[in-house]
Design an enzyme around this catalytic site. Structure first.
Site, PDB file in Angstrom:
ATOM      1  CB  SER A  50      -3.267   0.348  -8.849  1.00  0.00           C
ATOM      2  OG  SER A  50      -1.889   0.074  -8.773  1.00  0.00           O
TER       3      SER A  50
ATOM      4  CG  MET B  36       4.558   2.429 -14.911  1.00  0.00           C
ATOM      5  SD  MET B  36       4.542   4.053 -14.333  1.00  0.00           S
ATOM      6  CE  MET B  36       4.391   4.934 -15.817  1.00  0.00           C
ATOM      7  N   PRO B  37       1.940   3.433 -12.468  1.00  0.00           N
ATOM      8  CG  PRO B  37       2.236   5.465 -11.327  1.00  0.00           C
ATOM      9  CD  PRO B  37       1.766   4.882 -12.634  1.00  0.00           C
ATOM     10  CG  HIS B  38       0.622  -0.280  -6.441  1.00  0.00           C
ATOM     11  ND1 HIS B  38      -0.750  -0.393  -6.379  1.00  0.00           N
ATOM     12  CD2 HIS B  38       1.095  -0.575  -5.210  1.00  0.00           C
ATOM     13  CE1 HIS B  38      -1.085  -0.754  -5.150  1.00  0.00           C
ATOM     14  NE2 HIS B  38       0.006  -0.876  -4.430  1.00  0.00           N
TER      15      HIS B  38
END
Length: 76
Positions: free
Chosen positions: A40, A1-3
């Site tokens: 990411s 979290m988060p992407h």
């Protein structure tokens, strides 16, 4: 979290994409109070001739009410 997925026209260098990914991950970690290791970032290159059909018509225009940063262009 988060992407985070960034869609853009082709032509950016690997160095530019890496620099942006690092800045985004640092900012997200700071603002969200999350470890940078949990962020990411992906890039998807969309040719300009496909932008309207693949991005504008399917992701931007139908979701305009939920965009926190709206584009200052249209695809008519």
């Amino acid at each position: 979290m988060p992407h985070i997925e960034i869609k853009c026209y082709p032509g950016r260098t690997e160095q530019q994409k890496l620099a942006l990914a690092m800045k985004i991950s640092q900012d997200i970690a700071e603002v969200f109070g999350a470890p940078e290791s949990s962020v990411s970032v992906a890039f998807t290159e969309i040719p300009s001739e496909d932008w309207k059909a693949q991005v504008w018509d399917t992701e931007i225009a139908p979701n305009m009410d939920s965009l926190y940063k709206k584009p200052e262009y249209t695809c008519d």
